[in-house]
Write a protein that holds these residues in place. Structure first.
Motif, PDB file in Angstrom:
ATOM      1  N   UNK A 279       0.229  -1.131  -0.046  1.00 55.75           N
ATOM      2  CA  UNK A 279      -0.426   0.316  -0.401  1.00 55.75           C
ATOM      3  C   UNK A 279       1.234   1.058  -0.219  1.00 55.75           C
ATOM      4  N   UNK A 280       2.266   1.124  -0.370  1.00 54.86           N
ATOM      5  CA  UNK A 280       3.004   2.370  -0.427  1.00 54.86           C
ATOM      6  C   UNK A 280       2.788   3.288  -2.112  1.00 54.86           C
ATOM      7  N   UNK A 281       2.416   4.718  -1.577  1.00 52.68           N
ATOM      8  CA  UNK A 281       2.133   5.783  -2.776  1.00 52.68           C
ATOM      9  C   UNK A 281       3.226   5.605  -3.663  1.00 52.68           C
ATOM     10  N   UNK A 282       4.491   4.902  -3.830  1.00 51.11           N
ATOM     11  CA  UNK A 282       5.840   4.533  -4.984  1.00 51.11           C
ATOM     12  C   UNK A 282       5.623   2.584  -4.929  1.00 51.11           C
ATOM     13  N   UNK A 283       4.936   2.387  -4.345  1.00 50.00           N
ATOM     14  CA  UNK A 283       4.419   0.463  -5.076  1.00 50.00           C
ATOM     15  C   UNK A 283       5.163  -0.345  -3.595  1.00 50.00           C
ATOM     16  N   UNK A 284       5.093  -1.454  -3.908  1.00 51.08           N
ATOM     17  CA  UNK A 284       5.689  -1.580  -2.460  1.00 51.08           C
ATOM     18  C   UNK A 284       7.149  -1.810  -2.208  1.00 51.08           C
ATOM     19  N   UNK A 285       7.499  -1.935  -1.420  1.00 51.10           N
ATOM     20  CA  UNK A 285       9.417  -1.806  -0.821  1.00 51.10           C
ATOM     21  C   UNK A 285       9.305  -2.752   0.385  1.00 51.10           C
ATOM     22  N   UNK A 286      10.811  -3.282   0.570  1.00 47.22           N
ATOM     23  CA  UNK A 286      11.013  -3.798   1.967  1.00 47.22           C
ATOM     24  C   UNK A 286      11.714  -3.201   2.454  1.00 47.22           C
ATOM     25  N   UNK A 287      12.341  -3.726   3.751  1.00 44.44           N
ATOM     26  CA  UNK A 287      13.036  -3.600   4.633  1.00 44.44           C
ATOM     27  C   UNK A 287      14.600  -4.275   5.120  1.00 44.44           C
ATOM     28  N   UNK A 288      15.656  -4.108   5.650  1.00 41.63           N
ATOM     29  CA  UNK A 288      16.865  -4.318   5.593  1.00 41.63           C
ATOM     30  C   UNK A 288      16.940  -3.774   6.761  1.00 41.63           C
ATOM     31  N   UNK A 289      17.621  -5.507   8.002  1.00 40.26           N
ATOM     32  CA  UNK A 289      18.555  -5.118   8.584  1.00 40.26           C
ATOM     33  C   UNK A 289      20.319  -5.311   8.606  1.00 40.26           C
ATOM     34  N   UNK A 290      21.165  -4.471   8.978  1.00 39.86           N
ATOM     35  CA  UNK A 290      22.163  -5.112   8.293  1.00 39.86           C
ATOM     36  C   UNK A 290      23.476  -4.476   9.087  1.00 39.86           C
ATOM     37  N   UNK A 291      24.288  -5.593   9.577  1.00 44.64           N
ATOM     38  CA  UNK A 291      24.822  -5.234  11.336  1.00 44.64           C
ATOM     39  C   UNK A 291      25.992  -5.042  10.574  1.00 44.64           C
ATOM     40  N   UNK A 292      26.914  -4.747  11.061  1.00 40.36           N
ATOM     41  CA  UNK A 292      28.378  -4.468  10.540  1.00 40.36           C
ATOM     42  C   UNK A 292      29.481  -4.853  11.977  1.00 40.36           C
ATOM     43  N   UNK A 293      30.315  -5.139  11.537  1.00 41.67           N
ATOM     44  CA  UNK A 293      31.425  -5.333  12.766  1.00 41.67           C
ATOM     45  C   UNK A 293      32.034  -3.991  12.891  1.00 41.67           C
ATOM     46  N   UNK A 294      31.388  -3.063  12.926  1.00 43.56           N
ATOM     47  CA  UNK A 294      31.866  -1.503  13.190  1.00 43.56           C
ATOM     48  C   UNK A 294      30.859  -0.852  13.811  1.00 43.56           C
ATOM     49  N   UNK A 295      30.878  -0.371  14.949  1.00 39.10           N
ATOM     50  CA  UNK A 295      30.087   0.727  14.766  1.00 39.10           C
ATOM     51  C   UNK A 295      30.238   1.870  13.910  1.00 39.10           C
ATOM     52  N   UNK A 296      31.721   2.211  13.826  1.00 39.48           N
ATOM     53  CA  UNK A 296      31.581   3.454  13.475  1.00 39.48           C
ATOM     54  C   UNK A 296      31.418   2.943  12.179  1.00 39.48           C
ATOM     55  N   UNK A 297      30.836   2.957  10.974  1.00 44.33           N
ATOM     56  CA  UNK A 297      30.741   1.862   9.776  1.00 44.33           C
ATOM     57  C   UNK A 297      29.189   1.967  10.457  1.00 44.33           C
ATOM     58  N   UNK A 298      29.060   1.944  10.519  1.00 42.74           N
ATOM     59  CA  UNK A 298      26.990   1.518  10.523  1.00 42.74           C
ATOM     60  C   UNK A 298      26.629   2.695  10.899  1.00 42.74           C
ATOM     61  N   UNK A 299      27.055   4.178  11.607  1.00 44.47           N
ATOM     62  CA  UNK A 299      26.808   5.494  11.594  1.00 44.47           C
ATOM     63  C   UNK A 299      27.519   6.360  10.059  1.00 44.47           C
ATOM     64  N   UNK A 300      27.903   6.163   9.835  1.00 46.88           N
ATOM     65  CA  UNK A 300      29.083   5.688   8.397  1.00 46.88           C
ATOM     66  C   UNK A 300      27.494   5.560   7.349  1.00 46.88           C
ATOM     67  N   UNK A 301      27.225   4.406   7.410  1.00 46.45           N
ATOM     68  CA  UNK A 301      26.331   4.043   6.513  1.00 46.45           C
ATOM     69  C   UNK A 301      24.902   4.874   6.631  1.00 46.45           C
ATOM     70  N   UNK A 302      24.342   5.205   7.697  1.00 47.01           N
ATOM     71  CA  UNK A 302      23.583   5.799   8.395  1.00 47.01           C
ATOM     72  C   UNK A 302      22.901   7.253   7.939  1.00 47.01           C
ATOM     73  N   UNK A 303      24.252   8.574   7.612  1.00 43.43           N
ATOM     74  CA  UNK A 303      25.095  10.050   7.426  1.00 43.43           C
ATOM     75  C   UNK A 303      24.490   9.948   5.813  1.00 43.43           C
TER      76      UNK A 303
END
Length: 196
Positions: A154-178
């Motif tokens: 029911x998304x406006x732009x059609x179907x979409x998914x989600x993902x959980x990504x676990x990095x080895x280092x927290x700083x990599x996760x932060x860079x990814x989010x930013x």
């Protein structure tokens, strides 16, 4: 068998998995959790009139497909003796008693990011782990995707998914989010977050 790092601890409540917990296969992906957490998950889903889903692969649980490996009676007996001994020691020494109210504690994993609004065309573990996507920000420990959320159709732009990504280092996760939060992938607005 699953590839989870520590199959002796429930990943949801962080309590030890006993022999019975370890013998139960709730889902084909091999995700293990304690019986208490599974019952809580099913009860919560039932209250909301939703099917219970695997926290790892998000597949619906089918109670008829749950299997249990044969348990060795000697192992069960030793485990029960060990539990009694641990309980006796805990009661004898107040310093070793577990803190009360841990049910309200949230586990923070600063190396785990989640992404929602993902185009289904790329919402696959092997694609997202590639250096063109999440792999560009650091070494990835694990990627789990959900291509069938209740809202994906029911998304406006059609179907979409989600993902959980676990990095080895927290700083990599932060860079990814930013870098990715608020960006547009194949016409879909990406929303990113982490455990806080």
């Amino acid at each position: 068998m699953s590839d989870f790092e520590d199959e002796t601890t429930c990943p949801l409540c962080m309590d030890s998995l006993d022999a019975t917990d370890q013998a139960i296969n709730y889902c084909a992906c091999g995700y293990k959790m304690c019986l208490w957490c599974w019952n809580q998950l099913m009860e919560t889903a039932g209250k909301e009139s939703l099917p219970g889903r695997c926290p790892n692969c998000r597949a619906e649980y089918d109670k008829h497909k749950i299997t249990m490996a044969q348990l060795d009676p000697d192992v069960l007996q030793k485990e029960q003796q060990k539990k009694k001994e641990t309980k006796r020691k805990t009661l004898a020494n107040p310093q070793h008693r577990p803190p009360k109210g841990l049910a309200q504690v949230r586990v923070v994993q600063r190396n785990l990011v989640y992404a929602v609004g993902m185009p289904l065309s790329i919402c696959r573990e092997e694609v997202l782990a590639d250096r063109q996507y999440f792999g560009a920000f650091g070494r990835i420990k694990k990627v789990s995707v959900n291509r069938s959320t209740p809202f994906s159709q029911v998304q406006k732009n059609g179907p979409s998914g989600s993902a959980y990504v676990t990095y080895y280092r927290p700083e990599d996760a932060l860079r990814c989010i930013e870098a990715i939060d608020g960006s547009v992938w194949d016409g879909k607005l990406m929303a990113m977050g982490c455990s806080q």
